[in-house]
Design an enzyme around this catalytic site. Structure first.
Site, PDB file in Angstrom:
ATOM      1  N   ALA A 186      44.409  36.077  40.398  1.00 21.00           N
ATOM      2  CA  ALA A 186      44.202  36.548  39.037  1.00 21.00           C
ATOM      3  C   ALA A 186      44.935  35.585  38.107  1.00 21.00           C
ATOM      4  O   ALA A 186      45.881  34.905  38.537  1.00 21.00           O
ATOM      5  CB  ALA A 186      44.764  37.956  38.884  1.00 21.00           C
ATOM      6  N   GLU A 210      51.474  37.743  45.787  1.00 24.82           N
ATOM      7  CA  GLU A 210      51.932  38.540  44.646  1.00 24.82           C
ATOM      8  C   GLU A 210      53.402  38.912  44.723  1.00 24.82           C
ATOM      9  O   GLU A 210      54.089  39.004  43.709  1.00 24.82           O
ATOM     10  CB  GLU A 210      51.081  39.825  44.518  1.00 24.82           C
ATOM     11  N   GLY A 221      43.901  37.451  44.128  1.00 25.76           N
ATOM     12  CA  GLY A 221      42.578  38.010  43.816  1.00 25.76           C
ATOM     13  C   GLY A 221      41.445  37.226  44.471  1.00 25.76           C
ATOM     14  O   GLY A 221      40.362  37.774  44.701  1.00 25.76           O
ATOM     15  N   GLU A 227      41.287  38.594  47.831  1.00 33.15           N
ATOM     16  CA  GLU A 227      40.727  39.956  47.717  1.00 33.15           C
ATOM     17  C   GLU A 227      39.214  39.901  47.504  1.00 33.15           C
ATOM     18  O   GLU A 227      38.471  40.714  48.056  1.00 33.15           O
ATOM     19  CB  GLU A 227      41.431  40.704  46.575  1.00 33.15           C
TER      20      GLU A 227
HETATM   21  N1  COA Z   1      46.820  31.922  37.163  1.00 35.71           N
HETATM   22  C1  COA Z   1      46.807  31.072  36.124  1.00 35.71           C
HETATM   23  N2  COA Z   1      46.840  29.742  36.250  1.00 35.71           N
HETATM   24  C2  COA Z   1      46.889  29.239  37.489  1.00 35.71           C
HETATM   25  C3  COA Z   1      46.891  30.056  38.638  1.00 35.71           C
HETATM   26  C4  COA Z   1      46.844  31.470  38.450  1.00 35.71           C
HETATM   27  N3  COA Z   1      46.820  32.317  39.451  1.00 35.71           N
HETATM   28  N4  COA Z   1      46.955  29.281  39.740  1.00 35.71           N
HETATM   29  C5  COA Z   1      46.972  28.011  39.278  1.00 35.71           C
HETATM   30  N5  COA Z   1      46.941  27.981  37.936  1.00 35.71           N
HETATM   31  C6  COA Z   1      46.936  26.818  37.059  1.00 35.71           C
HETATM   32  C7  COA Z   1      48.328  26.218  36.954  1.00 35.71           C
HETATM   33  O1  COA Z   1      49.121  26.915  36.012  1.00 35.71           O
HETATM   34  C8  COA Z   1      48.000  24.811  36.535  1.00 35.71           C
HETATM   35  O2  COA Z   1      47.714  24.802  35.151  1.00 35.71           O
HETATM   36  P1  COA Z   1      48.306  23.635  34.183  1.00 35.71           P
HETATM   37  O3  COA Z   1      47.684  22.367  34.703  1.00 35.71           O
HETATM   38  O4  COA Z   1      47.832  24.032  32.833  1.00 35.71           O
HETATM   39  O5  COA Z   1      49.787  23.659  34.358  1.00 35.71           O
HETATM   40  C9  COA Z   1      46.707  24.513  37.263  1.00 35.71           C
HETATM   41  O6  COA Z   1      46.162  25.773  37.617  1.00 35.71           O
HETATM   42  C10 COA Z   1      46.912  23.712  38.531  1.00 35.71           C
HETATM   43  O7  COA Z   1      47.885  24.391  39.313  1.00 35.71           O
HETATM   44  P2  COA Z   1      49.220  23.709  39.875  1.00 35.71           P
HETATM   45  O8  COA Z   1      50.216  24.785  40.127  1.00 35.71           O
HETATM   46  O9  COA Z   1      49.650  22.596  38.978  1.00 35.71           O
HETATM   47  O10 COA Z   1      48.681  23.095  41.250  1.00 35.71           O
HETATM   48  P3  COA Z   1      49.472  22.910  42.616  1.00 35.71           P
HETATM   49  O11 COA Z   1      48.571  22.164  43.516  1.00 35.71           O
HETATM   50  O12 COA Z   1      50.822  22.353  42.360  1.00 35.71           O
HETATM   51  O13 COA Z   1      49.702  24.401  43.180  1.00 35.71           O
HETATM   52  C11 COA Z   1      49.025  26.639  43.771  1.00 35.71           C
HETATM   53  C12 COA Z   1      48.584  25.187  43.519  1.00 35.71           C
HETATM   54  C13 COA Z   1      47.771  27.456  44.011  1.00 35.71           C
HETATM   55  C14 COA Z   1      49.929  26.690  45.019  1.00 35.71           C
HETATM   56  C15 COA Z   1      49.799  27.163  42.567  1.00 35.71           C
HETATM   57  O14 COA Z   1      49.045  26.896  41.400  1.00 35.71           O
HETATM   58  C16 COA Z   1      50.080  28.627  42.607  1.00 35.71           C
HETATM   59  O15 COA Z   1      51.000  29.049  43.286  1.00 35.71           O
HETATM   60  N6  COA Z   1      49.285  29.445  41.853  1.00 35.71           N
HETATM   61  C17 COA Z   1      49.500  30.867  41.745  1.00 35.71           C
HETATM   62  C18 COA Z   1      48.991  31.593  42.977  1.00 35.71           C
HETATM   63  C19 COA Z   1      49.262  33.078  42.862  1.00 35.71           C
HETATM   64  O16 COA Z   1      50.392  33.512  42.788  1.00 35.71           O
HETATM   65  N7  COA Z   1      48.175  33.856  42.853  1.00 35.71           N
HETATM   66  C20 COA Z   1      48.258  35.292  42.771  1.00 35.71           C
HETATM   67  C21 COA Z   1      48.282  35.719  41.370  1.00 35.71           C
HETATM   68  S1  COA Z   1      48.434  37.480  41.224  1.00 35.71           S
END
Ligand code: COA
Length: 255
Positions: free
Chosen positions: A63, A131, A108, A111
């Site tokens: 999400a 989460e 999500g 999910e």
């Molecule tokens: N919500 C909003 N934005 C997200 C996102 C999410 N769940 N997951 C990734 N993004 C965005 C990042 O903020 C980033 O945006 P920016 O370029 O404006 O800073 C962009 O996507 C790229 O992500 P980034 O974190 O720079 O890539 P990465 O390769 O270093 O890491 C992940 C990838 C997936 C490991 C990391 O983005 C992450 O942990 N995301 C959240 C996952 C999560 O907790 N999901 C459950 C949410 S309830």
């Protein structure tokens, strides 16, 4: 028509692709709304199989966390229910639904994949319910669909620790059906989708319903329901064609 997804239908196979690449296809309110609308289109058009894909580095990275800040519990509950409703509608579709998982499949995203019937992963995919690291729990079916798919032991490990699960482990715990190289992902999913699209759609829908409904019932009630659904298949022309084709030693041609 859509901004965050694309929707196309080719030879009875609908494909919904998440294209919000800059946010790793994170599900914001607008994407969820579009997804809901696309599912309604699937229901009204002559679609035999639905495929979900993610464009870029992710299937869906969860999400959209940006939309969590400053929200009241009531607003978050409404968000949770909205996404749950869309995922329930995906699960309730009377056609096979395949998730084609190329990269991050988190929160999500996992999910959504679990609301699909079959999951094919690239060897570059990564699964998880992270989460807990945000101080929250999965809110779009994760605490319920994950244990039903992989059992309570592994579900609790994944949800308590929020660790990523690689494709080999995802395969071994039954979270995905198959792992293929990134280059082979599209062709593998296409082949599977085409095979299902050529199959007996009524029997497929009945098999799906019997499994999904039966698993929530007592065994005795469920096998009774199975007998009803099994017998219903005998009223359909696909059964006539399938059985005749076998007896006539030819390939069945389902309409
Ligand atoms: N919500 C909003 N934005 C997200 C996102 C999410 N769940 N997951 C990734 N993004 C965005 C990042 O903020 C980033 O945006 P920016 O370029 O404006 O800073 C962009 O996507 C790229 O992500 P980034 O974190 O720079 O890539 P990465 O390769 O270093 O890491 C992940 C990838 C997936 C490991 C990391 O983005 C992450 O942990 N995301 C959240 C996952 C999560 O907790 N999901 C459950 C949410 S309830």
């Amino acid at each position: 028509m859509f901004k965050n997804i694309t929707y196309e239908v080719t030879e009875g196979i609908a494909t919904i692709t998440f294209i919000r690449e800059k946010a790793l296809n994170a599900l914001n309110a607008e994407t969820i709304k579009e997804l809901g609308q696309a599912i309604e289109k699937v229901k009204t058009e002559n679609v035999r199989v639905l495929v979900f894909k993610g464009s870029g580095r992710a299937f869906i990275a969860g999400a959209d966390i940006n939309e969590f800040r400053g929200k009241t519990a009531a607003q978050i509950k409404s968000f949770s229910l909205r996404l749950q409703r869309v995922l329930n509608n995906i699960e309730l579709l009377e056609i096979p639904v395949i998730a084609s998982i190329n990269g991050f499949c988190l929160g999500g995203g996992c999910e959504l994949a679990m609301a699909c019937d079959l999951r094919i992963a690239s060897s570059k995919a990564l699964f998880g319910q992270p989460e807990i690291k945000l101080g929250i729990i999965p809110g779009s079916g994760g605490t319920q669909r994950l244990p039903r798919l992989v059992g309570k032991t592994v579900a609790k490990e994944m949800i308590f620790l929020g660790n990523n699960v690689d494709p080999d482990r995802a395969l071994s715990i039954g979270l995905v059906n198959k792992v293929v190289s990134p280059e082979d992902l599209d062709s593998t999913v296409n082949e599977l989708a085409q095979k299902l699209a050529r199959g007996p759609s009524f029997a497929l829908s009945q098999a799906k319903e019997a499994i999904d409904r039966g698993i929530e019932m007592s065994l005795l009630d469920a096998i009774q329901m199975e007998a009803n659904v099994f017998s219903l298949c005998f009223s359909h022309e696909d059964m006539e064609e399938g059985v005749s084709a076998f007896l006539e030693k030819r390939k069945a041609q389902f309409k």
